[in-house]
Scaffold this active site. Structure first.
Site, PDB file in Angstrom:
ATOM      1  N   CYS A  79       0.832  -1.200   0.000  1.00 26.75           N
ATOM      2  CA  CYS A  79       0.000   0.000   0.000  1.00 26.75           C
ATOM      3  C   CYS A  79       0.873   1.259   0.000  1.00 26.75           C
ATOM      4  O   CYS A  79       1.549   1.534  -0.984  1.00 26.75           O
ATOM      5  CB  CYS A  79      -0.986  -0.033   1.161  1.00 26.75           C
ATOM      6  SG  CYS A  79      -2.333   1.171   0.991  1.00 26.75           S
ATOM      7  N   HIS A 183      -3.813  -4.765  -0.113  1.00 21.38           N
ATOM      8  CA  HIS A 183      -3.309  -5.339   1.137  1.00 21.38           C
ATOM      9  C   HIS A 183      -3.379  -6.863   1.071  1.00 21.38           C
ATOM     10  O   HIS A 183      -4.452  -7.440   1.271  1.00 21.38           O
ATOM     11  CB  HIS A 183      -4.146  -4.850   2.324  1.00 21.38           C
ATOM     12  CG  HIS A 183      -3.932  -3.416   2.667  1.00 21.38           C
ATOM     13  ND1 HIS A 183      -2.958  -3.022   3.559  1.00 21.38           N
ATOM     14  CD2 HIS A 183      -4.542  -2.290   2.242  1.00 21.38           C
ATOM     15  CE1 HIS A 183      -2.990  -1.704   3.675  1.00 21.38           C
ATOM     16  NE2 HIS A 183      -3.934  -1.228   2.882  1.00 21.38           N
ATOM     17  N   GLU A 185      -2.372  -8.949   3.266  1.00 22.61           N
ATOM     18  CA  GLU A 185      -2.733  -9.460   4.596  1.00 22.61           C
ATOM     19  C   GLU A 185      -4.223  -9.355   4.888  1.00 22.61           C
ATOM     20  O   GLU A 185      -4.719  -9.974   5.827  1.00 22.61           O
ATOM     21  CB  GLU A 185      -1.921  -8.736   5.678  1.00 22.61           C
ATOM     22  CG  GLU A 185      -2.384  -7.342   6.029  1.00 22.61           C
ATOM     23  CD  GLU A 185      -2.007  -6.274   5.021  1.00 22.61           C
ATOM     24  OE1 GLU A 185      -2.330  -5.090   5.285  1.00 22.61           O
ATOM     25  OE2 GLU A 185      -1.393  -6.597   3.982  1.00 22.61           O
TER      26      GLU A 185
END
Length: 202
Positions: A79, A183, A185
């Site tokens: 990001c 993202h 994650e």
């Protein structure tokens, strides 16, 4: 050892937990010596570009980051960690970045039916299959939260694109550097596969 760089901004613990879920230990650190010893480097980030680059400089982390990249060690930006790699951002003024990749960071200028920030799930279109994208297919969905996106000077560094009113760069790859606007994650199984690939294949 995977080192997640702590400069006071970012979803550090969620990135660390993502690596743990795929069987890899990652430490969160702002220690230049630990970064220098790490086998792989992760630069996450959320928030404003100006604040982020100022904190990296204040904490004397720019040198270790650039040295790690220059040494050829695998590097993952997430990001804001992608945007910081570029020459300049126009978020709230003009701010110089790390200059690892040529190009600029610009704000979405979209018709009213598109909300900014771009937030939520969107599809990827693979342009170049970086090792981290080995298990990702065209059309797979990943999670975005951003108002700005990168425009590389050299289109050959683009690894994936996404459409949100306009096509934009969703991931870059050059040599040992891989970075995503989305993202991993927060992108469930697809994102975890990318973290696993970075840990094992990069």
């Amino acid at each position: 050892m995977i080192a997640i760089i702590d400069y006071g901004m970012g979803n550090l613990r969620s990135v660390q937990k993502g690596f743990e879920r795929v069987g890899h230990t990652a430490i969160i650190t702002n220690d230049p010596d630990q970064i220098a010893r790490a086998e792989k480097i992760v630069l996450p980030g959320v928030g404003a570009f100006e604040d982020a680059i100022a904190e990296l400089r204040r904490r004397e982390l720019v040198g270790p980051i650039l040295s790690a990249i220059d040494s050829g060690r695998p590097f993952l930006g997430i990001c804001l960690g992608l945007q910081l790699l570029f020459d300049v951002s126009y978020e709230n003024g003009r701010h110089e970045g790390l200059g690892v990749l040529r190009g600029e960071v610009v704000r979405f200028e979209l018709p009213r039916e598109y909300s900014v920030p771009h937030m939520g799930w969107n599809q990827l279109r693979i342009v170049r299959r970086a090792p981290a994208l080995a298990d990702v297919r065209d059309g797979d969905h990943v999670y975005f939260v951003h108002s700005y996106y990168v425009v590389p000077t050299d289109a050959n560094v683009i690894a994936a694109e996404t459409d949100y009113g306009v096509p934009f760069c969703a991931a870059v790859w050059r040599d040992n550097v891989f970075a995503t606007q989305f993202h991993p994650e927060k992108s469930q199984a697809i994102g975890l596969a990318m973290l696993k690939n970075f840990a094992e294949r990069a």
